[in-house]
Motif scaffolding. Structure first.
Motif, PDB file in Angstrom:
ATOM      1  N   ASP A 159      22.784 -57.683  66.369  1.00 52.03           N
ATOM      2  CA  ASP A 159      22.206 -56.815  66.834  1.00 52.03           C
ATOM      3  C   ASP A 159      22.385 -55.580  65.627  1.00 52.03           C
ATOM      4  O   ASP A 159      23.082 -54.622  65.736  1.00 52.03           O
ATOM      5  CB  ASP A 159      22.727 -56.050  67.896  1.00 52.03           C
ATOM      6  N   PRO A 160      21.765 -55.468  64.589  1.00 52.34           N
ATOM      7  CA  PRO A 160      22.086 -54.634  63.498  1.00 52.34           C
ATOM      8  C   PRO A 160      21.628 -53.292  63.938  1.00 52.34           C
ATOM      9  O   PRO A 160      22.334 -52.224  63.396  1.00 52.34           O
ATOM     10  CB  PRO A 160      20.768 -55.076  62.476  1.00 52.34           C
ATOM     11  N   ALA A 161      20.668 -52.891  64.995  1.00 54.42           N
ATOM     12  CA  ALA A 161      20.604 -51.474  65.271  1.00 54.42           C
ATOM     13  C   ALA A 161      21.933 -50.749  66.023  1.00 54.42           C
ATOM     14  O   ALA A 161      22.291 -49.865  65.713  1.00 54.42           O
ATOM     15  CB  ALA A 161      19.369 -51.447  66.402  1.00 54.42           C
ATOM     16  N   LEU A 162      22.688 -51.847  66.737  1.00 52.29           N
ATOM     17  CA  LEU A 162      23.677 -51.291  67.580  1.00 52.29           C
ATOM     18  C   LEU A 162      24.751 -51.032  66.423  1.00 52.29           C
ATOM     19  O   LEU A 162      25.433 -50.093  66.225  1.00 52.29           O
ATOM     20  CB  LEU A 162      24.320 -52.271  68.364  1.00 52.29           C
ATOM     21  N   ARG A 163      24.767 -51.925  65.250  1.00 49.98           N
ATOM     22  CA  ARG A 163      25.876 -51.692  64.345  1.00 49.98           C
ATOM     23  C   ARG A 163      25.619 -50.354  63.491  1.00 49.98           C
ATOM     24  O   ARG A 163      26.444 -49.509  63.367  1.00 49.98           O
ATOM     25  CB  ARG A 163      25.645 -52.935  63.275  1.00 49.98           C
ATOM     26  N   LEU A 164      24.230 -50.119  63.278  1.00 49.32           N
ATOM     27  CA  LEU A 164      24.014 -48.886  62.391  1.00 49.32           C
ATOM     28  C   LEU A 164      24.245 -47.720  63.528  1.00 49.32           C
ATOM     29  O   LEU A 164      24.840 -46.650  62.880  1.00 49.32           O
ATOM     30  CB  LEU A 164      22.584 -48.989  62.080  1.00 49.32           C
ATOM     31  N   THR A 165      23.975 -47.738  64.732  1.00 48.14           N
ATOM     32  CA  THR A 165      24.282 -46.531  65.750  1.00 48.14           C
ATOM     33  C   THR A 165      25.818 -46.358  65.621  1.00 48.14           C
ATOM     34  O   THR A 165      26.243 -45.209  65.621  1.00 48.14           O
ATOM     35  CB  THR A 165      23.760 -47.016  67.182  1.00 48.14           C
ATOM     36  N   LEU A 166      26.539 -47.430  66.113  1.00 52.53           N
ATOM     37  CA  LEU A 166      28.083 -47.304  65.779  1.00 52.53           C
ATOM     38  C   LEU A 166      28.630 -46.946  64.457  1.00 52.53           C
ATOM     39  O   LEU A 166      29.207 -46.029  64.457  1.00 52.53           O
ATOM     40  CB  LEU A 166      28.760 -48.693  66.038  1.00 52.53           C
ATOM     41  N   LEU A 167      27.912 -47.303  63.174  1.00 52.95           N
ATOM     42  CA  LEU A 167      28.690 -46.738  62.071  1.00 52.95           C
ATOM     43  C   LEU A 167      28.256 -45.310  61.816  1.00 52.95           C
ATOM     44  O   LEU A 167      28.945 -44.549  61.349  1.00 52.95           O
ATOM     45  CB  LEU A 167      28.059 -47.555  60.918  1.00 52.95           C
ATOM     46  N   ARG A 168      27.000 -44.991  62.398  1.00 55.16           N
ATOM     47  CA  ARG A 168      26.441 -43.529  62.195  1.00 55.16           C
ATOM     48  C   ARG A 168      27.543 -42.579  63.249  1.00 55.16           C
ATOM     49  O   ARG A 168      27.944 -41.588  62.757  1.00 55.16           O
ATOM     50  CB  ARG A 168      25.090 -43.342  62.818  1.00 55.16           C
ATOM     51  N   ALA A 169      27.612 -43.125  64.024  1.00 53.70           N
ATOM     52  CA  ALA A 169      28.390 -42.402  65.280  1.00 53.70           C
ATOM     53  C   ALA A 169      30.005 -42.010  64.536  1.00 53.70           C
ATOM     54  O   ALA A 169      30.589 -41.201  64.894  1.00 53.70           O
ATOM     55  CB  ALA A 169      28.409 -42.936  66.677  1.00 53.70           C
ATOM     56  N   LEU A 170      30.597 -43.189  64.183  1.00 52.56           N
ATOM     57  CA  LEU A 170      31.851 -43.071  63.657  1.00 52.56           C
ATOM     58  C   LEU A 170      31.778 -42.088  62.386  1.00 52.56           C
ATOM     59  O   LEU A 170      32.752 -41.525  62.327  1.00 52.56           O
ATOM     60  CB  LEU A 170      32.145 -44.517  62.883  1.00 52.56           C
ATOM     61  N   GLY A 171      30.802 -42.225  61.657  1.00 49.98           N
ATOM     62  CA  GLY A 171      30.654 -41.301  60.387  1.00 49.98           C
ATOM     63  C   GLY A 171      30.372 -39.877  60.841  1.00 49.98           C
ATOM     64  O   GLY A 171      30.735 -39.220  59.956  1.00 49.98           O
ATOM     65  N   GLU A 172      30.072 -39.562  61.942  1.00 47.37           N
ATOM     66  CA  GLU A 172      30.158 -38.015  62.369  1.00 47.37           C
ATOM     67  C   GLU A 172      31.426 -37.552  62.905  1.00 47.37           C
ATOM     68  O   GLU A 172      31.646 -36.645  63.164  1.00 47.37           O
ATOM     69  CB  GLU A 172      29.039 -38.032  63.421  1.00 47.37           C
ATOM     70  N   LEU A 173      32.374 -38.520  63.125  1.00 49.41           N
ATOM     71  CA  LEU A 173      33.651 -37.930  63.187  1.00 49.41           C
ATOM     72  C   LEU A 173      34.373 -37.418  62.091  1.00 49.41           C
ATOM     73  O   LEU A 173      34.247 -37.602  61.086  1.00 49.41           O
ATOM     74  CB  LEU A 173      34.413 -39.086  63.895  1.00 49.41           C
ATOM     75  N   PRO A 174      35.218 -36.425  62.456  1.00 46.37           N
ATOM     76  CA  PRO A 174      36.160 -35.912  61.274  1.00 46.37           C
ATOM     77  C   PRO A 174      37.116 -37.208  60.700  1.00 46.37           C
ATOM     78  O   PRO A 174      37.302 -37.996  61.374  1.00 46.37           O
ATOM     79  CB  PRO A 174      37.052 -34.838  62.003  1.00 46.37           C
ATOM     80  N   PRO A 175      37.345 -36.968  59.413  1.00 43.19           N
ATOM     81  CA  PRO A 175      37.852 -38.038  58.858  1.00 43.19           C
ATOM     82  C   PRO A 175      39.285 -38.621  59.406  1.00 43.19           C
ATOM     83  O   PRO A 175      39.339 -39.793  59.536  1.00 43.19           O
ATOM     84  CB  PRO A 175      38.304 -37.641  57.361  1.00 43.19           C
TER      85      PRO A 175
END
Length: 174
Positions: free
Chosen positions: A99-115
């Motif tokens: 499910d590449p769409a799920l993976r991209l969504t998760l990575l995008r959400a993770l990337g929006e968090l403070p470091p």
């Protein structure tokens, strides 16, 4: 395996056995930026190499390398040049994920968090470390790790929906 010039004999074996794992962790820490992940791993391994004779005698050289990687990531985030542009467009990458769409969504959400919140989630849920191990790696208190975990997971749930369980969120991203 080709010997790294001037390296102690066991350092190349360490890199061969742990390098891919460090790269996957860096990939998650950077929110999916493969090039930055490679740079961070290279810098972290360079720091490990300099102290390898001492590190190789430790109980857990892999954990030490992981801590150096996280600190390298956090230092990079603090000193990032203001000339960099943030973009929401990810490069095209071949994925064997069902499910590449799920993976991209998760990575995008993770990337929006403070470091630091991102680092806590990666260490706690993808690396499956305890609160105490995460606190030690990040030089935080256990209370701070719990607080950051709770806050970061709440942000991830807001972004992704309540149907994701805590551990499920990062298992899909890696």
């Amino acid at each position: 395996m080709e010997q790294i010039q001037g390296a102690p004999p066991d350092f190349p074996a360490f890199v061969a056995s742990r390098g891919r794992h460090l790269l996957r962790t860096a990939f998650l820490l950077t929110g999916g930026d493969a090039h930055l992940a490679e740079d961070l791993v290279q810098e972290a391994l360079g720091r490990v190499f300099v102290k390898w004779r001492r590190i190789s005698r430790m109980d857990n050289p892999s954990g030490y390398a992981q801590a150096i990687l996280v600190n390298t990531f956090l230092s990079h985030r603090r000193r990032r040049s203001s000339s960099e542009r943030v973009t929401d467009v990810l490069p095209d990458v071949a994925v064997a994920d069902p499910d590449p769409a799920l993976r991209l969504t998760l990575l995008r959400a993770l990337g929006e968090l403070p470091p630091q919140d991102r680092a806590v989630l990666v260490l706690r849920y993808w690396e499956d470390r305890s609160v105490e191990e995460t606190a030690a790696a990040m030089r935080l208190s256990s209370v701070a790790v719990r607080s950051r975990s709770s806050r970061a997971l709440a942000r991830m749930r807001d972004r992704l929906g309540a149907e994701f369980t805590d551990k499920e969120v990062l298992r899909h991203a890696g």
